[in-house]
Design an enzyme around this catalytic site. Structure first.
Site, mmCIF file in Angstrom:
data_model
loop_
_atom_site.group_PDB
_atom_site.id
_atom_site.type_symbol
_atom_site.label_atom_id
_atom_site.label_comp_id
_atom_site.label_asym_id
_atom_site.label_seq_id
_atom_site.Cartn_x
_atom_site.Cartn_y
_atom_site.Cartn_z
ATOM 1 N N SER A 73 0.920 -1.257 0.040
ATOM 2 C CA SER A 73 -0.039 -0.118 -0.119
ATOM 3 C C SER A 73 0.712 1.247 0.056
ATOM 4 O O SER A 73 1.792 1.405 -0.774
ATOM 5 C CB SER A 73 -1.095 -0.053 1.141
ATOM 6 O OG SER A 73 -1.950 1.113 1.114
ATOM 7 N N ASP A 124 -8.844 -4.961 -6.211
ATOM 8 C CA ASP A 124 -8.336 -3.879 -5.119
ATOM 9 C C ASP A 124 -9.532 -2.685 -5.438
ATOM 10 O O ASP A 124 -9.426 -2.187 -6.304
ATOM 11 C CB ASP A 124 -6.893 -3.319 -5.546
ATOM 12 C CG ASP A 124 -6.232 -2.447 -4.740
ATOM 13 O OD1 ASP A 124 -6.874 -1.650 -3.756
ATOM 14 O OD2 ASP A 124 -5.065 -2.333 -4.598
ATOM 15 N N HIS A 163 -6.955 -5.609 -1.802
ATOM 16 C CA HIS A 163 -5.939 -4.757 -1.380
ATOM 17 C C HIS A 163 -4.908 -5.484 -0.525
ATOM 18 O O HIS A 163 -3.735 -5.181 -0.844
ATOM 19 C CB HIS A 163 -6.280 -3.158 -0.984
ATOM 20 C CG HIS A 163 -5.333 -2.193 -1.001
ATOM 21 N ND1 HIS A 163 -4.903 -1.798 -1.811
ATOM 22 C CD2 HIS A 163 -4.859 -1.702 0.205
ATOM 23 C CE1 HIS A 163 -3.794 -0.771 -1.452
ATOM 24 N NE2 HIS A 163 -3.839 -0.738 -0.148
#
Length: 421
Positions: free
Chosen positions: A236, A330, A364
């Protein structure tokens, strides 16, 4: 009448190792309910269930038998683990104390297709499985060196070991479970905090690359770290930083970017005399799903727009190898598009030191294997419920495959001799 017996082998193992679950002594062709439950360190309960049918011999083997319903359907030997869900909404399962205690998962079998939490039914048999995040003999060293804050995990033995920096994202603080698990496989791993931990800034306001360069130099100076280069494992916001490290720090020779960006977003980036300003974000582009969680998928500007070119990371400068790991579902960032743009940028400069693994249905937060999908959770820095995305079964398959690929990638590019691993 025989009593049912439930076995899970091994009953104590690393959290990324599969468990073989079997039941015997059941009535032939009996419908049964299998459940799993665990409490995290704060007492939050996570549970899962699946319905199975015993075979003609009154036996059940989750390696072969399909779940007929419940939290997943089909043959999934570890389904009870990766389908665990919190009683409370928006909870993410995180292991805090990785050295002193495992997660204890209780497996129960019931002699009918019942919903145990609704019926006062005693299980026919139970088994507790311990899921550890360290091997015996591993060391955890608290790091407070200059500005650096984190925890260094060293495998047992003299070493030297290939060194990796582990970076998480916008949650801040220090997450150690991925670093400790990776160290259990022979790597020396520094879980590095960069905000919201001890005396570090409470909020992230800028990314100072010199802090991360200090971490690289600290690792390479350690007597148990095998040089000449180190790896970075990043997720991330951490993956944006990880990619920047690959671009600007020549000692970084192998970088894994999970669900990251190819440009500077949210906060300015500084390295010596260089300042890169972030691509603008647009709050009006955010969307809320049925759960009330916020998707940031369209929140950020496009790196391909001419006005944003100054914020794109110069990936063509990266000397080391780069592996992008992408979930196609995601819901937080357009990570597939960002990876595609980064690889095209490499190719346009005649470079071939990057590749991507793209997983259909994965979200994600791609974590080590058998960790349950976190579809949405509370963001500590934004005080919001954020949507991460992912289909549970597809996400679980992605986590299992990616974890093996990550280790292969680091072994290939960090180890000059294979004897230490």
């Amino acid at each position: 009448m025989p009593m049912p017996q439930l076995t899970a082998t091994p009953a104590s193992a690393l959290a990324d190792e599969p468990v073989h679950i079997r039941a015997t002594g059941l009535p032939p062709m009996q419908l049964v309910t299998l459940t799993a439950s665990l409490k995290d360190e704060r007492g939050n309960l996570f549970q899962s269930k699946a319905f199975y049918r015993a075979n003609e011999a009154g036996e059940l083997d989750l390696k072969q038998a399909p779940s007929l319903g419940g939290d997943y359907v089909g043959v999934h030997p570890m389904g009870l683990f990766w389908s665990l869900k919190s009683e409370k909404p928006f909870m993410r399962l995180l292991k805090k104390d990785v050295m002193n205690s495992p997660f204890s998962v209780t497996l129960d079998i019931y002699n009918s297709a019942c919903i145990p939490e609704l019926a006062m039914v005693q299980p026919g048999a139970s088994q507790v499985v311990q899921r550890w995040f360290r091997r015996p003999g591993m060391q955890r060293v608290q790091i407070r060196e200059g500005r650096l804050r984190g925890a260094l995990f060293l495998p047992p033995g003299e070493g030297p070991f290939p060194g990796i920096i582990d970076l998480y994202g916008g949650t801040g603080g220090l997450l150690e479970f991925r670093a400790s698990l990776l160290a259990a496989h022979g790597f020396a791993v520094l879980a590095l905090a960069y905000f919201a931990y001890e005396d570090l800034p409470k909020l992230l306001v800028e990314v100072d690359m010199e802090y991360f360069e200090e971490a690289v130099n600290f690792l390479l100076a350690h007597p148990k770290i095998q040089g000449p280069g180190i790896g970075v494992l990043s997720l991330s916001k951490g993956a944006e930083i990880g990619l920047a490290m690959a671009c600007f720090l020549k000692q970084v020779v192998a970088t894994v970017c999970i669900s990251g960006a190819n440009a500077i977003f949210d906060f300015p980036f500084k390295y010596k005399d260089l300042v890169m300003l972030p691509i603008p974000s647009y709050m009006e582009r955010t969307e809320t799903d049925v759960s009330g969680a916020l998707s940031l998928l369209h929140f950020r500007g496009d790196p391909r727009d001419k006005v944003n070119q100054q914020s794109v990371l110069p990936i063509e400068k990266a000397q080391g190898q780069i592996l992008f790991i992408i979930g196609e579902n995601d819901q937080s960032i357009k990570s597939k598009e960002h990876a595609k743009q980064a690889l095209e940028q490499l190719k346009s400069h005649g470079r071939s030191n990057g590749r991507a693994l793209v997983y259909p249905g994965a979200g994600h937060l791609i974590e080590p294997p058998y960790m349950p999908l976190c579809y949405a959770s509370r963001s500590t820095s934004r005080f919001l419920m954020l949507l991460w995305g992912g289909d549970p079964a597809a996400h679980a398959a992605a986590q299992e495959h990616a974890w093996g690929e990550i280790q292969k990638f680091f072994r290939q590019h960090l180890t000059q001799t294979r004897s230490h691993l």
